[in-house]
Design a protein around this motif. Structure first.
Motif, PDB file in Angstrom:
ATOM      1  N   ASP A  18      -4.062  -7.438   4.875  1.00  0.00           N
ATOM      2  CA  ASP A  18      -4.932  -6.390   4.109  1.00  0.00           C
ATOM      3  C   ASP A  18      -4.683  -6.432   2.586  1.00  0.00           C
ATOM      4  OD1 ASP A  18      -6.245  -5.508   6.552  1.00  0.00           O
ATOM      5  OD2 ASP A  18      -4.804  -3.740   6.733  1.00  0.00           O
ATOM      6  N   THR A  19      -3.459  -6.550   2.130  1.00  0.00           N
ATOM      7  CA  THR A  19      -3.038  -6.567   0.579  1.00  0.00           C
ATOM      8  C   THR A  19      -3.837  -7.872   0.011  1.00  0.00           C
ATOM      9  OG1 THR A  19      -1.090  -5.313   0.896  1.00  0.00           O
ATOM     10  CG2 THR A  19      -1.136  -6.580  -0.985  1.00  0.00           C
TER      11      THR A  19
ATOM     12  N   ARG B  80      -6.211  -9.401   1.283  1.00  0.00           N
ATOM     13  CA  ARG B  80      -7.663  -9.473   1.120  1.00  0.00           C
ATOM     14  C   ARG B  80      -8.171  -8.604  -0.056  1.00  0.00           C
ATOM     15  NH1 ARG B  80      -6.764  -8.405   6.957  1.00  0.00           N
ATOM     16  NH2 ARG B  80      -7.449 -10.256   8.052  1.00  0.00           N
ATOM     17  N   GLU B  81      -7.537  -7.335  -0.109  1.00  0.00           N
ATOM     18  CA  GLU B  81      -7.920  -6.500  -1.245  1.00  0.00           C
ATOM     19  C   GLU B  81      -7.873  -7.454  -2.690  1.00  0.00           C
ATOM     20  OE1 GLU B  81      -5.932  -2.893  -3.263  1.00  0.00           O
ATOM     21  OE2 GLU B  81      -6.285  -2.751  -1.242  1.00  0.00           O
TER      22      GLU B  81
ATOM     23  N   SER C 206       0.820  -1.106  -0.139  1.00  0.00           N
ATOM     24  CA  SER C 206      -0.077   0.025  -0.058  1.00  0.00           C
ATOM     25  C   SER C 206       0.804   1.126   0.080  1.00  0.00           C
ATOM     26  CB  SER C 206      -0.831  -0.012   1.157  1.00  0.00           C
ATOM     27  OG  SER C 206      -0.287   0.078   2.200  1.00  0.00           O
TER      28      SER C 206
ATOM     29  N   GLU D  89     -11.716 -11.708   1.364  1.00  0.00           N
ATOM     30  CA  GLU D  89     -11.733 -12.268   2.815  1.00  0.00           C
ATOM     31  C   GLU D  89     -12.020 -13.822   2.732  1.00  0.00           C
ATOM     32  OE1 GLU D  89     -10.762 -12.461   6.723  1.00  0.00           O
ATOM     33  OE2 GLU D  89     -11.040 -10.597   5.831  1.00  0.00           O
TER      34      GLU D  89
END
Length: 199
Positions: free
Chosen positions: A174-175, A177-178, A129, A182
């Motif tokens: 988070d990366t 999941r994006e 990110s 999930e």
């Protein structure tokens, strides 16, 4: 000629690397072994040094170490060298990410660990990110890891599973999941070799 080839074939099956090497160096049928002969000569007689002697001279110490390594190599059963050649030539379903460049498979299981200092995929995912902020060595490391991860993930034609053998930072998760959603991420907890829980 048949005698040499028969001995060579037998040495490949039951002999050592040294046995095969000696037969190759002794034969008179083919040439092209100049570099092998030179390395053999240097390893057998490293600067005339006694392999047991301790020397402060770095060059002599390296020569003695090479000689010892050469003698150890000569003791390896040649069958092990043949097995290694088979393994490296595709005789296994396992390969490194570097070894599969350009290849494709229907199903791929990519295992990502924290084992190699030059290719830190977990850190790359955590930094994804903020990739535009990275500079110098941090940027170089990011690009190396990103490119290797791409190679691993782009080998699959139909099914890809990625197993991380290390705990990922929240930013790395988070990366992922994006990228995959999930529902496609499963976290497992281990006690030794046993799965004791999952999320």
């Amino acid at each position: 000629m048949d005698g040499v080839l028969k001995k060579l074939g037998e040495a490949r099956k039951t002999g050592t690397v040294g046995d095969v090497l000696d037969l190759c160096l002794e034969q008179q049928l083919f040439d092209g072994l100049g570099k092998v002969r030179e390395r053999h000569r240097k390893a057998v007689s490293p600067s005339g040094a006694d392999p047991q002697a301790v020397s402060d001279d770095k060059a002599e110490a390296r020569a003695v170490a090479r000689s010892k390594e050469y003698q150890q190599l000569r003791q390896v059963p040649y069958a092990e060298l043949l097995a290694l050649n088979e393994h490296l030539g595709g005789g296994t379903p396992f390969a490194t990410q570097h070894g599969v460049k350009g290849l494709e498979f229907n199903r791929v299981l990519a295992v990502v660990s924290k084992g190699h200092s030059r290719f830190q995929i977990p850190e790359m995912l955590a930094n994804f990110s903020r990739r535009d902020e990275l500079m110098d060595k941090e940027l170089e490391a990011f690009i190396r890891a990103r490119n290797l991860f791409y190679v691993a993930c782009s080998r699959a034609r139909e099914h890809l599973a990625i197993v991380f053998t290390t705990k990922l930072e929240p930013a790395a998760l988070d990366t992922l999941r994006e990228w995959v959603g999930e529902s496609r991420i499963t976290s497992l907890r281990f006690d030794g070799d046993t799965v004791v829980g999952g999320e």
